[in-house]
Design an enzyme around this catalytic site. Structure first.
Site, PDB file in Angstrom:
ATOM      1  N   GLU A  80      25.542 -88.997  54.721  1.00  0.00           N
ATOM      2  CA  GLU A  80      25.218 -89.825  55.882  1.00  0.00           C
ATOM      3  C   GLU A  80      23.893 -90.565  55.674  1.00  0.00           C
ATOM      4  O   GLU A  80      23.723 -91.699  56.126  1.00  0.00           O
ATOM      5  CB  GLU A  80      25.185 -88.958  57.144  1.00  0.00           C
ATOM      6  CG  GLU A  80      26.588 -88.525  57.579  1.00  0.00           C
ATOM      7  CD  GLU A  80      26.584 -87.513  58.701  1.00  0.00           C
ATOM      8  OE1 GLU A  80      27.129 -87.811  59.775  1.00  0.00           O
ATOM      9  OE2 GLU A  80      26.040 -86.414  58.496  1.00  0.00           O
ATOM     10  N   GLU A 134      32.576 -81.941  56.787  1.00  0.00           N
ATOM     11  CA  GLU A 134      32.307 -81.187  58.013  1.00  0.00           C
ATOM     12  C   GLU A 134      33.561 -80.649  58.686  1.00  0.00           C
ATOM     13  O   GLU A 134      33.546 -79.568  59.287  1.00  0.00           O
ATOM     14  CB  GLU A 134      31.526 -82.062  59.004  1.00  0.00           C
ATOM     15  CG  GLU A 134      30.045 -82.213  58.682  1.00  0.00           C
ATOM     16  CD  GLU A 134      29.756 -83.362  57.733  1.00  0.00           C
ATOM     17  OE1 GLU A 134      28.587 -83.749  57.619  1.00  0.00           O
ATOM     18  OE2 GLU A 134      30.706 -83.874  57.098  1.00  0.00           O
TER      19      GLU A 134
END
Length: 715
Positions: free
Chosen positions: A115, A137
């Site tokens: 990210e 995730e």
């Protein structure tokens, strides 16, 4: 800023090198947000700044969030929202810098690490198989909460982003470049920073992200595009089929991805935060993190392995060339372990080798193997009908029929093949290792190695310690299982061990529901809703009713031989009641032409219409009760195994149940399921089930107390 090395060169390019102190990897720990905030403050105050490079001094680039912090999260409140928003705001500040920002990715950039890369204008990765990028995730019951869902959807478009968001798929450099997750590959680590500097100098105006440019359009279309709308509908249906409504993370990822295309970018980031913090406090996330991250880490790192030097087998024999033995030989050969595949008949031994040939041909057809790799693998398997030279083998695996007399004869006859340091493993699924060990000269070197069928797909081995098995033998067995690429689960000797004992209760509960009057289709549906891969009636047909009956009779005969009452399968009363009658009627399971199901010439199955004869009245059970009965029966038997010392650790109980038996992954395993429900809640529900359906659900309070004590000690 002790975690960030800040260096400015003569060209006014700042390199920020991440080096989280006191840990092996860079993570979003408690110091990350203050450190990144300080970095942003300094960057924004720089005069004549021309570019920024993010690099890492660790072997990985950035490992993402601190999972211990997530496990400690109890509630999703405003304070947590503000904390996540503060951390995300640093990434947004990087995007707003008036100069190009480059990520120099030297190793794995996963989760929050990737990210960070997404918030950079350009991503350069080292050409190394370890330099994977991705957002895994979802595999931990979470969604990418630092802008990953919103940014990846904007970068790749909905269609191309979904596999990396909904499946947690990770990409190596070539794939990442092709899909657009990175922009450039360099061959050596020394090339990373120079390549980043060169790109900044060549692109001084490339400081605005695509999604911040006026007129930005999503690749492939936004949420209102007819093609995307159709994809969303299909994705929703496929998700429910896969998760059965038990896993909220994929549903929330889809929700954020779709709605992010309908709103302002910063509003989409806030929505992502709201969905993320709800998952942080969920029992599904805690289950996934505890089991699939920390639990797997414990197994792979050898935390439950006896201390000692690493051992590697250099030669092996597998006795019995049936489906199980052939599968074990393939597992050996695929990892380069030369194996003698022995059977009493030459044709059977050759057939066993051809099983590996068939698997290789399938792999070639799928593009996963070539002809030379196939030839090399098959060269590792030598069919035989005679023993190898005395003292020539490091490991022997007995995989003959589950008959104690036959196994004892085979063990005695083939023991001489072992070297002085070698070990002998029996692939028994229920027979006591301590009794089988009496057939060999040195029981300290005898151990149970229970593989699961089909071996090439079921990558787990139950290692069973006999009463006289040495720790040295256990260490070697553990290393051997990992050597061939399988997960070791260590248990102690008992009737049925762990997996077969617990699996038997699953099939029995299907029979119990049938006897209670539940419609057979509803029984299978309840199992599906619980998250089991296959219903109890179907799985009984696959393993065969006749085998189930034979196992029960074998243990009855063993009890008589030993003069004991082992009480093996004492709660499985409905199994005997139903399958004995079915076998008398010629219904022994799928391989015998039919059991709980009928099978047509194409292999399609339909439930046998005469199953209603086994119902006592028509009381039945509600669908909710049936789901709980299936889950609780499994969990309670696992808890008994843990309490009796058959299982040594909760980690092995959880992982063994999921990978060997098929207990629903959303629970994190049977013991984690109890903890996730709350021990008090579980105990109360089990008590109600016992009162209504029988003492197979009854658990003494002392067992729950020990579970509470172990949690307190761990804390």
């Amino acid at each position: 800023m002790e975690d960030f090395i800040y260096e400015k060169d003569a060209d006014c390019i700042v390199t920020v090198t991440m080096d989280m102190q006191g840990q092996n990897a860079n993570t979003m720990n408690g110091r990350f947000e203050p450190g990144m905030r300080a970095v942003c403050d300094r960057l924004e105050a720089e005069e004549r700044l021309t570019g920024v490079i993010f690099a890492s001094v660790k072997s990985t680039f950035f490992a993402g969030g601190d999972l211990n912090n997530i496990l400690a999260t109890e509630v999703a409140d405003e304070a947590l929202f503000n904390l996540i928003e503060a951390s995300k705001s640093t990434y947004r500040r990087l995007e707003k810098l008036p100069v190009p920002v480059v990520a120099a990715i030297n190793g794995a950039a996963l989760g929050g690490g990737y990210e960070l890369c997404l918030s950079c204008n350009h991503r350069i990765v080292l050409n190394s198989p370890k330099a994977v990028v991705g957002l895994p995730e979802v595999t931990l019951g979470l969604l990418p909460g630092a802008g990953g869902v919103v940014r990846l959807t904007a970068l790749l478009g909905f269609e191309r982003a979904m596999p990396y968001l909904l499946e947690g798929k990770q990409a190596r450099p070539e794939e990442a470049l092709e899909i657009g997750m990175v922009n450039e590959i360099v061959e050596t680590q020394d090339d990373l920073i120079p390549a980043a500097r060169a790109w900044i100098k060549a692109n001084p105006g490339a400081s605005v992200q695509p999604w911040d440019r006026k007129g930005f359009r999503y690749p492939g279309g936004d949420a209102n595009h007819p093609k995307i709308r159709q994809m969303v509908q299909v994705s929703s249906a496929m998700l429910y089929k896969k998760t059965r409504g038990r896993l909220p993370a994929p549903e929330r990822i889809l929700d954020v991805a779709v709605n992010s295309m309908r709103m302002d970018f910063d509003a989409a980031l806030r929505m992502e935060t709201r969905r993320f913090i709800g998952l942080m406090a969920s029992k599904q996330a805690k289950a996934a993190i505890s089991t699939f991250f920390f639990g797997m880490q414990a197994i792979k790192s050898g935390k439950v392995r006896p201390v000692g030097d690493h051992w590697k087998a250099g030669s092996a024999a597998v006795l019995g060339a049936g489906m199980m033995g052939s599968g074990i030989a393939y597992a050996h050969a695929s990892r380069g372990l030369p194996t003698r595949l022995k059977d009493t008949d030459t044709a059977n031994a050759e057939k066993g080798r051809r099983y590996s040939e068939t698997l290789c041909d399938k792999a070639i057809k799928r593009g996963r193997m070539d002809d030379s790799a196939k030839a090399a693998l098959l060269d590792q398997i030598v069919p035989a009908t005679d023993n190898a030279a005395p003292g020539s083998l490091d490991i022997v695996i007995e995989a003959v029929f589950e008959d104690i007399d036959l196994k004892e004869k085979v063990i005695a006859d083939t023991w001489p093949m072992l070297s002085e340091e070698g070990i002998y493993g029996s692939n028994t699924s229920t027979l006591p290792i301590s009794i089988l060990a009496e057939a060999c000269p040195d029981p300290t070197r005898f151990i149970g190695l229970h593989f699961f069928s089909p071996v090439e797909k079921m990558k787990v081995v139950e290692i069973i310690m006999g009463g006289k098995t040495s720790k040295d033998t256990l260490r070697k067995a553990y290393d051997y299982v990992q050597q061939i690429g399988y997960m070791p689960i260590v248990v102690n000797d008992s009737r049925g061990f762990f997996t077969s004992r617990v699996f038997g209760t699953f099939m029995d509960e299907g029979c119990q529901l049938l006897v209670d009057g539940m419609v057979p289709a509803a029984i299978e549906r309840a199992s599906w809703l619980a998250g089991m891969p296959v219903g109890p009636l179907q799985v009984f047909d696959e393993v065969s009713l006749i085998l189930g009956q034979k196992v029960r009779k074998t243990h009855a005969a063993l009890d008589e031989r030993l003069g004991v009452d082992s009480k093996f399968g004492r709660h499985n009363t409905a199994t005997a009641e139903v399958i004995d009658k079915m076998i008398e009627m010629g219904r022994g399971g799928r391989q015998y032409g039919g059991g709980f199901y009928d099978y047509d010439s194409d292999g399609r199955r339909t439930l046998w219409p005469d199953l209603g004869q086994f119902a006592r009245g028509n009381a039945g059970a509600s669908l909710d009760d049936a789901v709980d009965r299936i889950l609780y029966r499994h969990a309670i038997e696992t808890l008994r195994c843990l309490d009796e010392g058959v299982l040594n650790t909760e980690v092995e109980a959880n992982l063994g149940g999921i990978f060997a038996i098929g207990f629903p992954a959303w629970t994190g395993g049977a013991i984690q399921f109890i903890r996730g429900e709350g021990i008090d809640h579980f105990a109360a529900r089990a008590k109600r089930l016992a009162e209504q359906y029988g003492d197979r659900f009854a658990v003494p309070d002392s067992i729950y107390d020990r579970l509470r004590d172990s949690a307190a000690k761990a804390a």
